[in-house]
Motif scaffolding. Structure first.
Motif, short mmCIF file in Angstrom:
data_model
loop_
_atom_site.label_atom_id
_atom_site.label_comp_id
_atom_site.label_asym_id
_atom_site.label_seq_id
_atom_site.Cartn_x
_atom_site.Cartn_y
_atom_site.Cartn_z
N LYS A 89 0.83 -1.22 0.00
CA LYS A 89 0.00 0.00 0.00
C LYS A 89 0.86 1.27 0.00
CE LYS A 89 -0.83 0.93 4.84
NZ LYS A 89 -1.41 0.47 6.05
N THR A 90 2.10 1.18 0.52
CA THR A 90 2.93 2.38 0.52
C THR A 90 3.59 2.60 -0.85
OG1 THR A 90 4.74 1.10 1.45
CG2 THR A 90 3.55 2.47 2.98
N MET A 91 3.70 1.55 -1.64
CA MET A 91 4.26 1.72 -2.98
C MET A 91 3.73 0.63 -3.91
SD MET A 91 8.12 1.70 -4.30
CE MET A 91 8.01 -0.07 -4.33
N ARG A 92 2.89 1.05 -4.86
CA ARG A 92 2.20 0.04 -5.66
C ARG A 92 3.13 -0.78 -6.55
NH1 ARG A 92 -2.36 1.48 -7.34
NH2 ARG A 92 -2.24 0.20 -9.17
N ALA A 93 4.31 -0.23 -6.90
CA ALA A 93 5.23 -1.00 -7.76
C ALA A 93 5.69 -2.30 -7.07
CB ALA A 93 6.43 -0.15 -8.15
N SER A 94 5.48 -2.41 -5.74
CA SER A 94 5.85 -3.64 -5.03
C SER A 94 5.12 -4.86 -5.60
CB SER A 94 5.47 -3.58 -3.55
OG SER A 94 5.69 -2.34 -3.00
N VAL A 95 3.99 -4.59 -6.25
CA VAL A 95 3.20 -5.69 -6.80
C VAL A 95 3.99 -6.47 -7.87
CG1 VAL A 95 1.95 -4.64 -8.75
CG2 VAL A 95 0.74 -6.06 -7.12
N LEU A 96 5.03 -5.83 -8.41
CA LEU A 96 5.85 -6.48 -9.45
C LEU A 96 6.59 -7.71 -8.94
CD1 LEU A 96 7.46 -3.41 -11.29
CD2 LEU A 96 5.47 -4.73 -11.99
N VAL A 97 6.66 -7.91 -7.61
CA VAL A 97 7.37 -9.11 -7.10
C VAL A 97 6.58 -10.38 -7.40
CG1 VAL A 97 8.57 -7.83 -5.26
CG2 VAL A 97 6.43 -9.02 -4.72
N LEU A 98 5.28 -10.20 -7.68
CA LEU A 98 4.42 -11.38 -7.90
C LEU A 98 4.99 -12.31 -8.99
CD1 LEU A 98 1.63 -12.77 -7.31
CD2 LEU A 98 0.66 -11.32 -9.07
N GLY A 99 5.23 -11.77 -10.17
CA GLY A 99 5.68 -12.59 -11.30
C GLY A 99 7.03 -13.26 -11.04
N PRO A 100 8.05 -12.50 -10.60
CA PRO A 100 9.34 -13.12 -10.34
C PRO A 100 9.28 -14.20 -9.24
CG PRO A 100 9.63 -10.77 -10.60
CD PRO A 100 8.15 -11.02 -10.63
N LEU A 101 8.50 -13.97 -8.16
CA LEU A 101 8.38 -14.99 -7.11
C LEU A 101 7.73 -16.25 -7.68
CD1 LEU A 101 7.26 -12.89 -3.99
CD2 LEU A 101 9.47 -14.04 -4.33
N LEU A 102 6.69 -16.04 -8.45
CA LEU A 102 5.98 -17.16 -9.06
C LEU A 102 6.91 -17.94 -9.99
CD1 LEU A 102 3.15 -18.43 -9.52
CD2 LEU A 102 2.80 -16.74 -11.32
N ALA A 103 7.70 -17.20 -10.78
CA ALA A 103 8.61 -17.85 -11.72
C ALA A 103 9.67 -18.66 -10.97
CB ALA A 103 9.28 -16.80 -12.61
N ARG A 104 10.17 -18.11 -9.84
CA ARG A 104 11.27 -18.80 -9.15
C ARG A 104 10.78 -19.90 -8.22
NH1 ARG A 104 15.96 -15.87 -5.48
NH2 ARG A 104 16.46 -17.70 -4.22
N PHE A 105 9.64 -19.66 -7.53
CA PHE A 105 9.22 -20.61 -6.49
C PHE A 105 7.92 -21.36 -6.81
CE2 PHE A 105 11.71 -17.30 -4.34
CZ PHE A 105 12.70 -18.09 -3.76
N GLY A 106 7.26 -20.98 -7.90
CA GLY A 106 6.02 -21.68 -8.26
C GLY A 106 4.81 -21.18 -7.48
N LYS A 107 5.01 -20.23 -6.60
CA LYS A 107 3.86 -19.66 -5.87
C LYS A 107 4.21 -18.27 -5.35
CE LYS A 107 5.31 -21.64 -1.56
NZ LYS A 107 5.13 -22.25 -0.35
N ALA A 108 3.17 -17.48 -5.10
CA ALA A 108 3.38 -16.14 -4.52
C ALA A 108 2.05 -15.64 -3.97
CB ALA A 108 3.89 -15.19 -5.59
N ARG A 109 2.15 -14.81 -2.94
CA ARG A 109 0.94 -14.20 -2.35
C ARG A 109 1.28 -12.72 -2.15
NH1 ARG A 109 -1.52 -13.54 2.87
NH2 ARG A 109 -3.77 -13.73 2.64
N VAL A 110 0.59 -11.87 -2.89
CA VAL A 110 0.95 -10.45 -2.89
C VAL A 110 -0.32 -9.62 -2.73
CG1 VAL A 110 1.90 -8.59 -4.34
CG2 VAL A 110 3.01 -10.83 -4.29
N SER A 111 -0.28 -8.63 -1.87
CA SER A 111 -1.45 -7.79 -1.64
C SER A 111 -1.82 -7.01 -2.90
CB SER A 111 -1.14 -6.81 -0.51
OG SER A 111 -2.15 -5.84 -0.43
N LEU A 112 -3.11 -6.79 -3.11
CA LEU A 112 -3.55 -5.90 -4.18
C LEU A 112 -3.26 -4.47 -3.71
CD1 LEU A 112 -7.00 -7.37 -5.21
CD2 LEU A 112 -5.10 -6.93 -6.76
N PRO A 113 -2.80 -3.61 -4.60
CA PRO A 113 -2.38 -2.27 -4.15
C PRO A 113 -3.51 -1.32 -3.77
CG PRO A 113 -1.89 -2.58 -6.49
CD PRO A 113 -2.46 -3.87 -6.00
#
Ligand code: EPU
Length: 417
Positions: A89-113
């Protein structure tokens, strides 16, 4: 909370150096998730949004060490796949971690901004693209939960040109199986910078900077050292600072070709701009002329320069029509510019700015990053004193702006409120 006090009227003179780009550095930091190990990022600007990105990476388990403008990010130990609401919520660009986490670990849980001061800013196109790459996506309790064994290449055609969406899918597709083609991709220089670091890490991305980006998926990426491109919006803000104060300054370290749309419009307004070896000289005319602008995706006129250009047009001869076509609510600076005595009328997504003879200093409030910059510019040109409160917005995206302006001769100080 800090505020800025400006005594307007000084003509800016001298040299200023542009810092590294905020909007390039943010996705570049995130991309290191894909390259386990020690990545060294250079020319990093000192900004609050960078600190927030560092907090996000640390919350995932990365080790981050800063040394001046060089930041080392060791992503080998990442052991969490969750980015919390508090951070996103303090910086919406943080949502970009979703794709890389998913690609590396097969799963991710990221807040909607959630929404922000300049518009609703949904991430539907990011999620649609990840689904096309084979991710299973669920929205639960305000979080996006994504799963995938290994992402698979796909053809993705964006409905709208989206900078963050293009960056997000470029990262997610870098290690997907097979080829991904992004059509109607955004073409901003920050996307090219991200593609360059990903390619240095071992990715195979072609066409970044055009509307078709082709990504041949590779099995893994490796850590690297990379220097962030200069901040074109900071550079553009200094160009307008020179123009609005009747000044004559030299800006070094910028890439003028990233700002063609702004340079042409400033020249139409009568501003003299010459460049040599990445040093750009900006000299104000005796009288500014009104020009119309329409914000567009790159290479069009950047929405991130709209507020600053409007401040300039407040003092130009004649009337200027400014249309905002990227964000639906990016006129928060207008009511504050009116407090300086500007003549601006908004109708739909257009603002008509009639030039006035002078602006007069006033107490005003910053509402978002670029709006804050426009208030500083108005304050630099206004008669007498301007006080800008809530300047924490400014610290998100401009490194030491008051120090850089003071070195150019502006009378500007930061004080505690
Ligand atoms: N959009 C959607 N769905 C999506 C994604 C975007 O409808 O899934 C819409 C947005 O609501 C907006 C338009 O598409 O109306 C363009 O948004 P884009 O995705 O391009 O913007 P962004 O990636 O969220 C970046 C910059 C912004 C800059 C815009 C446009 C970063 C961190 N942010 O945002 O920068 O204004 O591109 O150039 O790179 C700033 O620095 O002050 C700033 C706001």
């Amino acid at each position: 909370m800090d505020k800025l006090i400006i005594k307007g009227g000084n003509k800016l003179k001298g040299d200023v150096q542009v810092s590294g780009s905020k909007n390039a550095a943010l996705p570049i930091f995130v991309s290191t998730i894909l390259a386990p190990g020690k990545n060294e990022i250079r020319n990093v600007p000192f900004l609050r949004d960078i600190n927030t990105t560092i907090k996000v990476l640390e919350s995932l388990g990365a080790q981050v060490v800063g040394n001046g403008h060089i930041v080392t990010i060791d992503t080998a130990g990442i052991n969490s796949c969750e980015a919390t609401y508090e951070l996103v919520k303090t910086m919406r660009a943080s949502v970009l971690v979703l794709g890389p986490l998913l690609a590396r670990f097969g799963k991710a849980r990221v807040s909607l901004p959630g929404g922000c001061a300049i518009g609703a800013r949904p991430i539907n196109l990011h999620l649609k693209g990840l689904q096309a790459l084979g991710a299973e996506i669920n929205l639960e309790h305000g979080y996006v939960e994504a799963k995938a064994k290994r992402l698979k290449g796909a053809r993705i055609n964006f409905d709208i040109s989206t900078v963050g969406g293009t960056e997000h899918l470029m990262m997610a597709a870098a290690t997907a199986k097979g080829e991904t083609i992004l059509e109607n991709a955004a073409r901003e220089p920050e996307i090219v910078d991200l593609a360059q670091i990903l390619n240095q890490m071992g990715a195979r991305i072609e066409g970044a900077g055009t509307d078709t980006v082709r990504i041949q998926g590779v099995t893994e990426l490796f850590p690297t050292t990379y220097s962030v491109m200069p901040d074109r919006i900071e550079a553009g803000t200094f160009m307008i600072a020179a123009a609005i104060t009747g000044g004559d300054i030299r800006i070094s370290g910028m890439k003028p070709e990233h700002l063609d749309a702004l340079v042409f419009k400033l020249q139409d307004a009568g501003v003299e701009i010459t460049s040599r070896d990445n040093v750009v000289r900006v000299k104000a005319p005796k009288k500014l002329k009104s020009v119309n602008i329409k914000t567009r995706p790159y290479p069009g006129f950047p929405t991130d320069m709209q507020a600053q250009f409007m401040a300039l047009m407040c003092l130009a001869e004649g009337a200027s029509v400014i249309s905002e076509n990227i964000f639906e609510n990016r006129y928060m600076h207008v009511s504050e510019l009116l407090r300086f005595g500007a003549d601006i009328v908004i109708e739909g997504n257009s603002a008509t700015v009639k030039g006035v003879k002078k602006l007069s200093g006033a107490p005003v409030m910053a509402t978002d990053l670029r709006a804050s910059a426009s208030l500083i510019l108005a304050g630099l040109a206004a008669a007498e004193t301007t006080e800008i409160s809530r300047i924490y917005h400014l610290d998100r995206g401009y490194e030491s702006i008051e120090k850089k302006l003071a070195a150019l001769g502006a009378d500007i100080v930061r004080v505690k409120e």
